[in-house]
Design an enzyme around this catalytic site. Structure first.
Site: not given
Ligand code: PGA
Length: 262
Positions: A10-12, A102, A104, A174, A180, A220, A241-242
């Site tokens: 997920n490149w956000k 998600h 967010e 999640e 994050g 994470s 994500g990261g």
């Molecule tokens: P993260 O993000 O791996 O940076 O914790 C995961 C996500 O939000 O899908």
């Protein structure tokens, strides 16, 4: 029953088009060393604007090895919805998956369970696969309502879907406190929650749907955590994500998944 793992990045809201293209090429160059059967299902989710950029880099060899997802969609096909993008448009751009719900989007854009359900229906009707996210806050975990909260998010998201539609969908568990933060959920606990989600799927649909649906863990995930996560009975992949923003770490996650779970 063996379920093909999904490793999704997920490149956000990151990467300009040239950076997105280079990251895609870094993943494609690695994936092309293997056959489709050897790899997990690899999914990348660039921003809407970078989807065409990434798609323009595809060659015949990497086409079947890496799927593209959007990070959101609208549930209507077209019309007066300023700023929105429909499933038909997402499909037209080359995507086969859509991430919905998600945390967010729930937190910053007020997405409700009802909207997520409408999106899931539209995605499946359009022939794409939803990756439905769920997860609890730290406060919910500390007050002991994790399972109840997640079960209710899942029941709402799957409402009105057929057994076949649920069977081909994916869910990502999640925990919000793990996103994050560098602090991944303990793998045994993530597996327990995911098994609980599978049970909810069985309850609202059938054993067949529960056995087929892929349930990923996200929060994470890093090269150092993936092997333990993927060796658990109910964890069918990861939403990252990261660590998906660098080809080296994302490819290492794919490689380690191949060792334990494909
Ligand atoms: P993260 O993000 O791996 O940076 O914790 C995961 C996500 O939000 O899908």
């Amino acid at each position: 029953m063996s379920r093909k793992p999904i490793i999704a990045g997920n490149w956000k809201m990151n990467l300009l088009q040239e950076d997105a293209k280079s990251l895609f090429m870094g993943i494609a160059t690695f994936a092309e060393n293997f056959s489709k059967d050897q790899l997990p299902e690899i999914v990348i989710a660039p921003t809407f604007l970078s989807i065409p950029a990434v798609e323009s880099m595809r060659c015949d060899k990497c086409r079947p090895l890496i799927a593209t997802a959007s990070q959101n969609c609208h549930w209507e096909n077209s019309g007066a919805y300023t700023g929105e993008v429909s499933v038909e448009m997402i499909k037209d751009a080359g995507c086969s998956y859509v991430i919905i719900g998600h945390s967010e989007r729930r937190q910053y854009f007020s997405e409700t369970d009802e909207m997520i359900n409408k999106k899931a229906k539209a995605i499946l009707a359009g022939g794409l696969i939803p990756i439905i996210c769920c997860g609890e806050t730290l406060e919910q975990r500390e007050s002991g309502v994790t399972d109840e909260h997640i079960a209710s998010q899942i029941r709402a998201a799957l409402k009105g879907l057929s057994e076949d539609e649920i069977a081909k969908s994916a869910i990502a568990y999640e925990p919000i406190w793990a996103i994050g933060t560098g602090k991944s959920c303990d793998a045994t606990e993530a597996n327990r929650v995911i098994a609980m989600i599978r049970n909810v799927v069985k309850e609202v649909s059938s054993s067949k749907a529960a056995d087929s649906i892929r349930i990923l863990y996200g929060g994470s995930v890093k090269p150092s955590t993936i092997e333990e996560q993927m060796s658990k009975s109910d964890i069918d992949g990861a939403l990252i994500g990261g660590a998906s923003l660098k080809a080296d770490s994302f490819n290492e996650i794919i490689e380690k998944t191949m060792k334990v779970a494909v």
